[in-house]
Write an enzyme that holds these catalytic residues in place. Structure first.
Site, PDB file in Angstrom:
ATOM      1  N   LYS A   3       0.705  -1.198  -0.134  1.00 25.44           N
ATOM      2  CA  LYS A   3      -0.206  -0.157   0.103  1.00 25.44           C
ATOM      3  C   LYS A   3       0.742   1.402  -0.033  1.00 25.44           C
ATOM      4  O   LYS A   3       0.083   2.344  -0.784  1.00 25.44           O
ATOM      5  CB  LYS A   3      -0.863  -0.158   1.358  1.00 25.44           C
TER       6      LYS A   3
ATOM      7  N   ASP B  12      -9.953   0.134   5.048  1.00 27.37           N
ATOM      8  CA  ASP B  12     -10.168  -1.038   5.697  1.00 27.37           C
ATOM      9  C   ASP B  12      -8.887  -1.455   6.549  1.00 27.37           C
ATOM     10  O   ASP B  12      -8.714  -2.310   7.315  1.00 27.37           O
ATOM     11  CB  ASP B  12     -10.631  -2.259   4.960  1.00 27.37           C
TER      12      ASP B  12
HETATM   13  C1  LIG Z   1      -3.608  -6.584   1.466  1.00 30.20           C
HETATM   14  C2  LIG Z   1      -4.610  -5.902   0.428  1.00 30.20           C
HETATM   15  N1  LIG Z   1      -4.394  -6.654  -0.701  1.00 30.20           N
HETATM   16  C3  LIG Z   1      -5.083  -6.261  -1.775  1.00 30.20           C
HETATM   17  C4  LIG Z   1      -6.024  -5.372  -1.443  1.00 30.20           C
HETATM   18  C5  LIG Z   1      -6.773  -4.902  -2.803  1.00 30.20           C
HETATM   19  O1  LIG Z   1      -6.569  -3.736  -3.449  1.00 30.20           O
HETATM   20  P1  LIG Z   1      -7.272  -2.826  -4.393  1.00 30.20           P
HETATM   21  O2  LIG Z   1      -8.550  -2.313  -3.449  1.00 30.20           O
HETATM   22  O3  LIG Z   1      -6.674  -1.852  -4.793  1.00 30.20           O
HETATM   23  O4  LIG Z   1      -8.159  -3.794  -5.321  1.00 30.20           O
HETATM   24  C6  LIG Z   1      -5.839  -4.483  -0.592  1.00 30.20           C
HETATM   25  C7  LIG Z   1      -6.750  -3.234  -0.225  1.00 30.20           C
HETATM   26  O5  LIG Z   1      -7.053  -2.620   0.693  1.00 30.20           O
HETATM   27  C8  LIG Z   1      -5.186  -4.939   0.531  1.00 30.20           C
HETATM   28  O6  LIG Z   1      -5.152  -4.195   1.797  1.00 30.20           O
END
Ligand SMILES: Cc1ncc(COP(=O)(O)O)c(C=O)c1O
Length: 413
Positions: free
Chosen positions: A85, A133
């Protein structure tokens, strides 16, 4: 379109709008560009402690699943935040500050200049705000502390107290609101408008098209690292990647499309059963909102609305979508933590392992193998998008702490 309920455990669908034999369509997909990537690369690689995260070969698991190779991009090592992130949220915070300074001085200040304290007072007057989240908020808070601006983060009821305190540890003010992830995003958008703050969402529906595009552009650096790490190997045939709003999946799919052209990998989006907004959108051939609680162990993927920036890329770029149960993520975390058949043990979090969990399920079904073109010689890339971002949950699921698993990996099983 093929829509199978293959067994009790998962659903899979093909995307009939996929563009199978066209080069990357720059005009449609202007969210991700060479110049955007060049800018993100030059800034992010200049931050303290930047290094490419490892791409780990899971040969033992590949043997078990009867495929050629599985390359696991381990984002658990990104900037000490244990997820991909910061490439997006913290980069978008930097871009907000750069635009503010440019508006008042006409000059573009680099990360290095801002980190050295140029315009400290003016940066202090900037407030950024995001609904999250967990991981996105943590990265926005981390970026805000690094660059020196103020930060307010909205979370919903389901976000664990561990994730809340991780965000607060970077000096952000954390506000909890009732409802789902989408409600937290709405609260951030509305408050930012009322207060004159800068909202930094990871989806365009979160109130800033510019910042959400910056977020996605930053993520693309991760895909560029993968291409470099595979430069001596044959191109991957498959990408299994998890999606919440779809920013990560779109950035990786789009960047691999630009890098490999027509030889790009067959791309499968993986989501929790409770929040299959990409699955439903491919099924309907248009953007669909999934309503309800959306609760999932895979907290980062519990989103009901797809990102409008991600839609044009994945509508053309993704070949299919799957939804999987929470147990599949938990089992995959355990399996990774032990290291299958000589593989290095890996710390993968609940949302982080979803793409791999989807691959494991699909590889065990002959119908899914055929629908998703999985064969003995398939070379698969998965993005392990988080490590133990919620250490308590991680330990509960795997029976060991992330620290113990990492230690075992260092000692060589
Ligand atoms: C660990 C993790 N993987 C994948 C995602 C998915 O990313 P996106 O919301 O850009 O699809 C998130 C989103 O918060 C995440 O925290």
């Amino acid at each position: 379109m093929v829509n199978y309920k293959l067994n009790r455990d998962f659903f899979v669908i093909s995307n009939s709008d996929v563009s199978e034999s066209a080069p990357y369509p720059e005009t449609v997909l202007e969210g991700l560009t060479d110049s955007g990537l060049a800018m993100a690369r030059s800034e992010i690689t200049s931050w303290p402690d930047y290094r490419a995260t490892p791409l780990v070969s899971l040969d033992g698991l590949a043997r078990q699943l009867d495929v050629n190779t599985i390359s696991y991009k381990d984002e658990g090592w990104r900037f000490g935040l244990q997820s991909f992130k910061p490439l997006g949220g913290a980069y978008a915070v930097l871009r907000v500050i750069q635009r503010e300074l440019h508006a008042s001085s006409g000059q573009l200040f680099s990360s290095t200049e801002i980190l050295a304290g140029s315009n400290k007072e003016r940066v202090l007057g900037v407030t950024v705000c995001a609904g999250t989240d967990g991981n996105h908020g943590r990265s926005v808070a981390w970026g805000s502390r690094m660059f020196g601006c103020r930060c307010v983060i909205y979370i919903n009821q389901a976000v664990s107290s561990g994730r809340e305190s991780a965000i607060a540890s970077y000096g952000a003010e954390v506000r909890r609101v009732p409802g789902s992830f989408d409600d937290a995003v709405r609260a951030a958008k509305e408050t930012a408008r009322e207060e004159g703050w800068h909202v930094v969402p990871d989806t365009a529906s979160g109130g800033s098209i510019t910042s959400s595009a910056d977020v996605m552009q930053g993520y693309a650096l991760l895909a560029e690292e993968i291409v470099e790490q595979l430069s001596n190997a044959e191109p991957p045939t498959h990408l299994f990647i998890q999606a919440g709003v779809g920013g990560l999946a779109a950035a990786v799919c789009g960047q691999l499309w630009q890098a490999y052209g027509l030889a790009r990998p067959f791309t499968v989006i993986v989501e929790p059963h409770s929040a299959g907004c990409w699955y439903e959108s491919f099924k309907a051939g248009k953007e669909v909102v999934v309503e309800g609680e959306l609760d999932s162990l895979m907290a980062g993927l519990a989103c009901g609305e797809i990102s409008p920036h991600a839609w044009p890329i994945l509508r053309k770029g993704a070949h299919g979508a799957m939804t999987i149960p929470d147990e599949a993520a938990a089992q995959t975390m355990k399996r990774l933590s032990m290291g299958v058949d000589g593989d290095q043990p890996i710390v993968g979090g609940e949302s982080g392992v979803a793409g791999l969990a989807g691959l494991i399920l699909a590889s065990q079904s002959s119908e899914a193998r055929s629908l998703l073109k999985l064969e003995k010689n398939s070379r698969i890339v998965v993005v392990g998008s988080e490590g133990d971002t919620d250490p308590e949950t991680y330990t509960k699921i795997t029976g060991r702490s992330g620290k113990e698993v990492r230690q075992q990996a260092i000692e060589g099983n």
